[in-house]
Design an enzyme around this catalytic site. Structure first.
Site, PDB file in Angstrom:
ATOM      1  N   GLU A 173       0.889  -1.165   0.000  1.00 37.00           N
ATOM      2  CA  GLU A 173       0.000   0.000   0.000  1.00 37.00           C
ATOM      3  C   GLU A 173       0.924   1.211   0.000  1.00 37.00           C
ATOM      4  O   GLU A 173       1.462   1.588   1.040  1.00 37.00           O
ATOM      5  CB  GLU A 173      -0.903   0.001   1.235  1.00 37.00           C
ATOM      6  CG  GLU A 173      -1.694  -1.285   1.455  1.00 37.00           C
ATOM      7  CD  GLU A 173      -2.712  -1.569   0.374  1.00 37.00           C
ATOM      8  OE1 GLU A 173      -2.950  -0.671  -0.470  1.00 37.00           O
ATOM      9  OE2 GLU A 173      -3.251  -2.675   0.347  1.00 37.00           O
ATOM     10  N   CYS A 196      -2.237   8.839   2.437  1.00 36.78           N
ATOM     11  CA  CYS A 196      -1.859   8.358   1.106  1.00 36.78           C
ATOM     12  C   CYS A 196      -2.962   8.637   0.109  1.00 36.78           C
ATOM     13  O   CYS A 196      -2.720   8.710  -1.077  1.00 36.78           O
ATOM     14  CB  CYS A 196      -1.449   6.888   1.133  1.00 36.78           C
ATOM     15  SG  CYS A 196      -2.392   5.910   2.266  1.00 36.78           S
TER      16      CYS A 196
END
Lengths: 468, 645
Positions: free
Chosen positions: B355, B389
């Site tokens: 990720e 993110c």
């Protein structure tokens, strides 16, 4: 009929506390008689069949149930008391236990530093050894390995024993009804032996039924082995019949109104055993019955401990749920069982009363917190047994209470406690107690060592009182 | 005979004894064993109340039919489900009567037949006694010194044994306990998050605490079903068999967490792993270790200590952990580190979920409510001081509303309250790491240099961790703020003309984590959503896919691969094992040897009947199947008769 002998002290109960106190008193030249309801066995005469052991060595013919039958109380009845039937595990209390005792009782000397010298003195009188890990049986190995696999912490147990000769294949489980080689440091072969050598008069199979304050002294009457009623008199009375024994005797003798807290604050460290069934033999019946205890800060904080235990066939049959062929098939796996118990540091006090027939009635229940503690322990047990390869894990059908504590709790406040900081009952200067009945609450640690230490501490004061 | 029991009571004892101990193999029944003869030993020592009760009960049981006695003990066995005081009575009966029967049977025999049958060999003898056995001492295994990374994996792998043995439902009870602990200790946890990250209390509450609780609750509620074995379709060619998928533990998973959501990105992957039966070695970011907190919370949720091992340290420690060959690595963090991990594990083929970073686009069409879209933009770009993110890092606004959107946004952003608050009364907090402050400063300076205008936050000194929201207008494609991950409270605005251009601009990025599309026209919004090269799309909302625990999370391109969260994500923590179950029988399968010309012909007929698009093919298939099966078994028998060549 009655006798006219007059003693410095009449001691009720020949268990751990009675023996330690008596030994100090006779050692100081005081004239003492000890009255014990149970029989006086030795290594050759201990009952060997479980049916006899259960019937003869315990009150109630084996177990006494609490009022709602949720807890089976195991209360030894023999010269030597608990030291005949217990595992003789000795642990000093930690600060957690003493801190909560001080808080509950208001008595400052209930502390580790005050007790350490007395623990040390106990160690001079009986042999204390670490159970040899290299003779651990399969059950102990499951315990050790399961703790390791899950990241819990355990430690070897310390026990009052001499040489158990495990190299000969000896099984300590036998000694739950008396040690046949006198390795276990039971009172009759240690402290009580020395007290008797110094002149202690021991009357066994004598059930004390009434105590009274009479003038400057006390009068103790009960039923002798031959059925006759006998009365003993003395300057002082030492109650050492345990939590239920002491409370029952005082209640029967009409002290309830003078001691409002009598019979209350009763704790048992309720114990729940779980069984794991393995493909390979475990032989939990062999070798040292117990080798390890949990030594886990998390467990302690959460109010429980785990013990590496097992039980003889009758008790296992009571733990295994169900009946019929399915029950027998499980019993057949008795040598393939591992067993771990959780002992709860109970927070909900029980209460001791007596029935119209003089039988103790014990009300004792778990509250939500106690149940939470039990459940946490059983979860950890499940992890331990499953990680070591148990095919099946079952929780035992019955719960037991064998650390019987309280009923005559120590404290400064006569309204909320029974025994004063001087170890006599509030307002009754010549009736003393220093056994587990005076515990202010449940310490969560095996009580035996502290009963011994406290009895020595109390005996020191009693000797001074009686000499004054 | 008994002195204490009447003959009726004794008969009652024998009857109930035989119900409880009916005999099994060489273990005789209660009555046949004769153990009842010892009953007086027991009764004599009982309390009178107990003795009276037992005698009464045995007298009654004598006249109950056996099925009723069995029923009574079955009921007693289920006393936990009964109300008091009935349960108490049942316990009394169970302990009293069962206790008596078991004591007599297992504890009173003279000859030792029962104990012998059980293999009970406990004895205590003096040394030198002829009965003495010889037992050799068993030394303890020696503990060797191991480096922390080795030790952590050793413990976590050991912890696997209990965790995988628990049912999924049991594991979920631990997650439930964790949920309760997190809920109860939320303020303390927020304190710790704030100390380590500098974010606002509300950011910590909304994203980390709520997010963790939401995911734990989802796992508890849906996880059991998601991880239950599943029956799968079995095609007709495999008639008579059943097909399954089992969702089994992978083993020990290495979870490496980033510093932006140190609590959420730790607990959620760990919880998924635990739910699926895998233990975890966890390395938090050295910037936000929350040292000791997770250990404490997991202990309070009564996790066995070995289930989750936490190792603190920097990238070098991470590399040591990676070198321990975990069964899977779950990494959340920078694209650069992700690539390094992948390179390190390539020789060992260790599966990795990555990720990584993002440069997430927000596409705003001109048919939207400008106020709502601008409010969403401010939050999406600024929450956790822009250090998500999935932060909005590029805002594409259709030219028709560009100016209106810009002015509303600037107005909203200027009203943002910034501080490291004590009471929840601040919108955005500080940046967490100095190195990230430098990156933000570089991006902003680059934009300025290349001619962009700074609409808000121009007063920032380029050094303070309290970076104010910076709205940038006139952003060009070649500016760093348009291309690289900024990871700070910076909002670059870029106008576009039509749908195609918006898609082209948004997709013109090495990253592909998430995006949002804003339009009243849902057809258009979905169309654009399909066209975007990302792992998640929020329509008319921002950072919303992450908010639903049922939706998997992950990206494409340089944003990594693999998905977690939701059922799909939960399976990423499993060994999804395929199982086909057939019966044991004499039959030989048609596809097994021998292969012959005849079998080739029959198999061809079967294949054609099965796959040709024709009516009645099922009947033809059945006939062909029968023929093939008969032939196969005959051929197999025939071959066994011929001598081996």
């Amino acid at each position: 009929m009655s006798e006219s002998k007059f003693y410095d002290a009449v001691i009720v109960g020949a268990g751990v506390s009675g023996s330690f106190v008596a030994n100090e008193l006779v050692g100081a030249g005081l004239r003492c008689v000890m009255l014990e309801a149970g029989k006086d066995f030795d290594r050759h005469t201990y009952p060997r069949r479980e049916v006899d052991a259960n019937s003869v060595l315990y009150w109630g013919g084996g177990v006494e149930l609490t009022k709602d039958a949720a807890l089976a109380l195991i209360r030894p009845k023999a010269v030597g008391g608990g030291s005949i039937v217990n595992q003789a595990l000795l642990d000093r209390f930690d600060d957690l236990a003493f801190d909560s005792w001080r808080e509950q009782s208001g008595i400052p000397f209930l502390s580790r530093s005050d007790f350490d010298p007395w623990y040390d003195k106990v160690a001079e009188r009986i042999s204390i050894r670490k159970i040899p890990e290299e003779y651990r049986n399969g059950n102990a190995e499951v315990f050790r390995r399961g703790f390791e696999l899950n990241g819990y912490r355990c430690a070897p147990l310390v026990r009052a024993q001499g040489d158990c000769h495990f190299e000969c294949g000896n099984s300590c489980i036998v000694c739950l009804s008396g040690c046949p080689i006198d390795s276990k440091q039971s009172m009759p072969v240690t402290v009580l032996k020395s007290a008797r050598a110094n002149g202690l008069e021991l009357i066994s199979e004598f059930e004390v039924l009434r105590v009274e304050q009479r003038g400057d002294g006390v009068e103790v009457s009960g039923r002798a082995a031959d059925g006759s009623t006998v009365t003993y008199r003395g300057r002082a009375l030492i109650l050492a019949a345990g939590a239920i024994g002491n409370s029952r005797l005082l209640l029967l003798s009409g002290f309830a109104s003078r001691l409002p807290a009598l019979g209350q604050n009763f704790y048992t460290h309720p114990q729940y055993m779980s069984l794991g069934f393995y493909d390979q033999p475990i032989h939990a019946q062999r070798g040292p019955l117990q080798t390890y205890k949990s030594d886990d800060a998390g467990f302690r904080r959460n109010g429980f401990k785990l013990e590496n235990v097992f039980a003889p066939p009758v008790s296992v049959a009571m733990l295994v749920p169900g009946f019929g062929v399915a029950h027998m098939k499980r019993m057949r796996k008795i040598t393939h069982m591992a067993c771990i118990e959780v002992a709860v540091r109970d927070t909900n006090p029980g209460r001791i009363r007596v029935s119209s027939r003089g039988t103790p009635i014990v009300e004792k229940q778990l509250n939500d917190e106690d149940r939470r503690r039990r459940d946490l322990g059983q979860d950890a047990i499940r992890n331990i047994l499953l990680s070591t390869g148990a095919r099946e894990v079952i929780d035992g059908e019955i719960a037991i209470g064998l650390h019987l504590m309280g009923g005559c709790n120590l404290g400064t406040d006569p309204g909320r406690s029974v025994t004063s900081p001087e170890f006599h009952l509030h307002g009754l200067g010549n009736i003393y107690a220093a056994d587990s009945s005076v515990f202010p609450n449940a310490p969560g640690i095996n009580p035996s060592f502290t009963i011994m230490a406290m009895s020595l501490l109390a005996a020191d004061r009693i000797v001074r009182d009686l000499r004054a | 005979m008994s002195a204490a029991l009447s003959s009726t009571q004794l008969a009652g004892l024998q009857k109930v004894g035989d119900v409880l101990i009916p005999g099994d193999g060489n273990l005789r029944s209660f009555s046949a064993s004769g153990c009842a003869a010892n009953v007086d030993v027991m009764l004599v020592h009982m309390n009178p109340e107990d003795r009276d009760g037992i005698q009464l009960l045995l007298g009654v049981l004598r006249f109950l039919p056996r099925f009723a006695v069995r029923g009574l003990f079955r009921l007693a066995g289920a006393q936990q489900k009964m109300p008091e005081p009935l349960a108490a009575v049942l316990r009394q009966i169970n302990i009293g009567v069962k206790g008596m029967v078991m004591t007599l049977y297992y504890g009173a025999e003279e000859g030792g037949a029962v104990q012998h049958a059980l293999g009970w060999d406990a004895q205590v003898v003096e040394p030198g006694s002829p009965q003495a056995r010889r037992v050799e001492p068993l030394p303890l295994p020696e503990a060797a010194e191991r480096p922390p990374a080795v030790l952590a994996f050793e413990r976590a792998r050991a912890g696997q044994r209990s965790l995988r043995a628990l049912s999924v439902r049991e594991r979920m009870r631990y997650l439930g306990a964790l949920r309760e602990v997190v809920l109860e200790r939320r303020e303390e946890i927020i304190d710790r998050i704030q100390q380590d990250t500098g974010k606002t209390r509300s950011d910590a509450l909304i994203s980390e605490i709520f997010g963790v609780l939401d995911n734990l609750a989802w796992l508890e509620k849906r996880g059991v079903k998601a991880l239950a074995e599943r029956k799968q379709h079995t095609p007709i060619a495999l008639m008579g068999k059943t097909s399954w998928t089992w969702y089994e533990p992978l083993g020990t998973i290495l979870v490496i967490a980033p510093w932006n959501y140190p609590f959420y990105q730790a607990v959620v992957p760990i919880a998924c792993a635990i739910a699926a039966g895998s233990t975890v070695v966890f390395k938090p970011s050295e910037w936000t270790p929350l040292r000791g907190l997770l250990e404490d919370l997991f202990a309070a949720a009564r996790f066995a200590p070995n289930w989750v091992q936490i190792v603190y340290g920097d990238g070098a420690v991470g590399a040591e952990l990676v070198a321990q060959r975990p069964d899977k690595i779950f990494f959340t963090g920078s694209t650069r580190t992700g690539k390094a991990i992948l390179a390190q594990v390539a020789p060992d083929l260790i599966p990795v979920e990555l990720e990584l970073g993002g440069k997430d686009a927000m596409i705003v069409f001109d048919d939207v409510d400008v106020e709502r879209a601008a409010a969403g933009c401010a939050w999406g770009a600024l929450t956790t001081t822009g250090q998500s993110c999935t932060s909005v890092e590029r805002v594409y606004v259709q030219r028709g509303i560009y100016e209106a959107f810009r002015s509303v946004l600037v107005d909203r952003v200027q009203r943002i309250k910034q501080e490291i608050d004590r009471n929840g009364d601040a919108d955005i907090g500080a940046m967490t790491a100095d190195f990230q402050v430098k990156i933000v400063a570089r991006h902003v300076a680059d934009a300025k240099e290349k001619g962009a205008s700074i609409l808000t936050g121009d007063a920032w000194d380029g050094q303070s961790k309290l970076i104010p929201p910076i709205v940038i207008d006139g952003v060009r494609d070649d500016m760093l703020v348009a291309r690289e991950e900024t990871f700070g409270p910076v909002i670059p605005l870029i106008p576009f003309d039509d749908e195609a251009e918006a898609i082209r601009l948004a997709n013109d990025s090495p990253y592909g984590l998430t995006a949002s599309v804003w339009s009243r026209d849902l057809q258009r919004a979905k169309r654009v959503g399909h066209a975007l090269e990302v792992g998640g799309v929020s329509i008319n909302n921002v950072m919303a896919t992450e908010a639903n625990p049922a939706l998997p999370f992950g990206g494409v391109k340089q944003s990594g691969y693999g998905r977690y969260k939701g059922e799909h994500g939960l399976h990423a923590f499993c060994n999804v094992k395929s199982v086909l179950i057939d019966k044991d029988a004499k039959k030989i399968e048609a596809n097994w040897y021998p292969y012959t010309e005849e079998k080739y012909r029959l198999f061809t007929a079967l294949t054609r009947s099965l796959f040709a698009a024709r009516r009645l093919s099922l009947i033809q298939f059945a006939l062909a199947g029968l023929r093939l099966e008969r032939y196969s078994n005959r051929a197999a028998r025939d071959r066994q008769k011929t001598p081996p060549s």
